[in-house]
Design an enzyme around this catalytic site. Structure first.
Site, mmCIF file in Angstrom:
data_model
loop_
_atom_site.group_PDB
_atom_site.id
_atom_site.type_symbol
_atom_site.label_atom_id
_atom_site.label_comp_id
_atom_site.label_asym_id
_atom_site.label_seq_id
_atom_site.Cartn_x
_atom_site.Cartn_y
_atom_site.Cartn_z
ATOM 1 N N SER A 1 1.544 -9.941 -0.978
ATOM 2 C CA SER A 1 1.202 -8.518 -0.862
ATOM 3 C C SER A 1 1.511 -7.933 0.513
ATOM 4 C CB SER A 1 -0.273 -8.311 -1.190
ATOM 5 O OG SER A 1 -1.088 -9.153 -0.387
ATOM 6 N N LYS B 1 0.811 -1.221 0.000
ATOM 7 C CA LYS B 1 0.000 0.000 0.000
ATOM 8 C C LYS B 1 0.848 1.276 0.000
ATOM 9 C CE LYS B 1 -4.458 -1.523 1.690
ATOM 10 N NZ LYS B 1 -4.335 -2.966 1.950
ATOM 11 N N GLU C 1 -9.858 7.153 3.563
ATOM 12 C CA GLU C 1 -10.776 6.247 4.244
ATOM 13 C C GLU C 1 -9.972 5.022 4.634
ATOM 14 O OE1 GLU C 1 -10.283 6.208 0.997
ATOM 15 O OE2 GLU C 1 -9.855 4.059 0.785
#
Ligand SMILES: *Cc1c(COP(=O)(O)O)cnc(C)c1O
Length: 398
Positions: free
Chosen positions: A379, A90, A112
């Site tokens: 990930s 991310k 968010e």
């Protein structure tokens, strides 16, 4: 290498677009223009690449998972996004968008977050660059994810509880958009995946495609490099880690497999498999495959993994699905949990529950993968999930 864009209205075929309130259109246009300028400026890339190298720890390594390979009967490699700073992919996106925020002369970001992973990555990039950071989070999620809320606050972010609706991610998205509209002069909205109105799916893909671009170098099949992959597997929530690793390999002959959350099972209705079992509709500003009832009402998703617990996926994945550029499958909570345990013991790496879905598919498909070279996009790391899994184990033991 494939390097196409969405068309000028932000569409990937019949998907994508800009289904946003009038008041947001100028901000979306400003963002698109700022991105175009930055992305064609070598100075922007130099700054981003330097941070990727020394702050994030890129390039992330490729690791030949020998014990897993033996178990599966294929040569399995891991792309180690779990080793990126903050423990997942991310940060590739939040850092890029935070730099873009500075370029636009804005001093604040809003985001968010559901489980808090995107909130932590956004708070991290904001602290690094000295930006104010406001994170909207459902009140229910704040309760469930106390540790990530504390992390965000440590990093200097203001976390705002959303009590509306189900008080989870979907409601946090709506409030974050509302906040953005009211403060667009000074604030940029950092969206967390390849979702939302144009240009977000495009921008986030551009920031995340570093994963697949590195992999092309690392697994070129040239002397001194790993062999070329036959199959690349990644989990799909909104779809940013999958799009990031897929995009540079599109139309290269490599089998691209996106793994969604089948939750309690597709037939149960409690899952997050929008590409496998959803239908096209408009969700969070773009047209894409989503979970909806016959009246077009969004159906709540379910997954044991918070990052896959989302009722839609990015419009470019919808396009890939319909064009056959990638294929999409789903594994259940039970399969993912079993893979979480097995993979930890085999490889000495505790995977994020999201990534465990990709591992689970490889374990399930062992027969059809025999002899192939397979890459799993790992990930994220699983430290964040250990407590949850331990509690579930406790339930089982009781
Ligand atoms: C958030 C997250 C995901 C799911 O998001 P995508 O946008 O689909 O990549 C997957 N893995 C990890 C580790 C995550 O934190």
């Amino acid at each position: 290498m494939t390097d196409y864009r969405p068309d000028t209205s932000g569409r990937f075929g019949e998907f994508g677009g800009q289904f946003a309130p009038e008041t947001l259109i100028p901000a979306l246009q400003e963002l698109e223009a700022a991105f175009e300028v930055a992305w064609s400026d070598p100075g922007f890339h130099a700054e981003l690449d330097a941070l990727y190298a020394s702050f994030v720890g890129r390039p992330t390594p490729v690791y030949h998972a020998k014990r897993l390979s033996q178990r599966v009967g294929a040569e399995v490699y891991l792309k180690r996004e779990d080793l990126a700073h903050t423990g997942a992919h991310k940060i590739n996106n939040t850092l890029g968008q935070a730099l873009l925020t500075q370029r636009m002369g804005k001093s604040r970001v809003v985001a968010e977050t559901g489980a808090g992973q995107h909130g932590v990555a956004t708070a991290t990039a904001s602290a690094l660059l000295g930006l104010e950071c406001v994170v909207y989070m459902g009140a229910k999620d704040i309760e469930r994810q106390a540790l990530n809320v504390y992390r965000m606050r440590l990093l200097g972010a203001e976390v705002i509880a959303v009590h509306k609706g189900a008080a989870t991610l979907k409601d946090a998205v709506s409030e974050a958009f509302r906040y953005w509209v009211s403060s667009v002069e000074s604030t940029h909205y950092i969206i967390g995946s390849v979702v939302g109105p144009h240009p977000f799916p495009f921008i986030v893909r551009e920031f995340q495609k570093i994963i697949g671009t590195e992999l092309r170098q690392q697994m070129s099949g040239e002397p001194g490099s790993f062999p070329r992959p036959d199959v690349i597997v990644a989990s799909v929530g909104g779809g940013s880690n999958a799009m990031g690793i897929f995009f540079p390999w599109v139309r290269s002959g490599v089998d691209l497999v996106g793994v969604e959350a089948a939750g309690h099972g597709l037939e149960s209705g409690a899952h997050g498999a929008s590409l496998v079992a959803g239908t096209p509709g408009v969700l969070h500003g773009s047209r894409t495959y989503m979970l909806q009832d016959r009246d077009g009402q969004v159906i709540e998703a379910h997954s044991v993994s918070a990052g896959l617990d989302y009722p839609g996926s990015g419009p470019e994945h919808s396009y890939f699905r319909d064009e056959g550029l990638a294929r999409y499958v789903a594994v259940t909570d039970v399969e993912a949990l079993s893979a979480f345990h097995e993979f930890s013991r085999l490889e000495g790496i505790i995977p994020a529950l999201e990534s465990a879905h990709a591992v689970a598919w490889v374990l399930r498909e062992a027969a059809s993968l025999k002899g192939k070279t397979v890459v799993i996009n790992l990930s994220g790391r699983g430290d964040k999930d250990v407590q949850q899994v331990a509690a579930m184990q406790g339930d089982e033991d009781a």
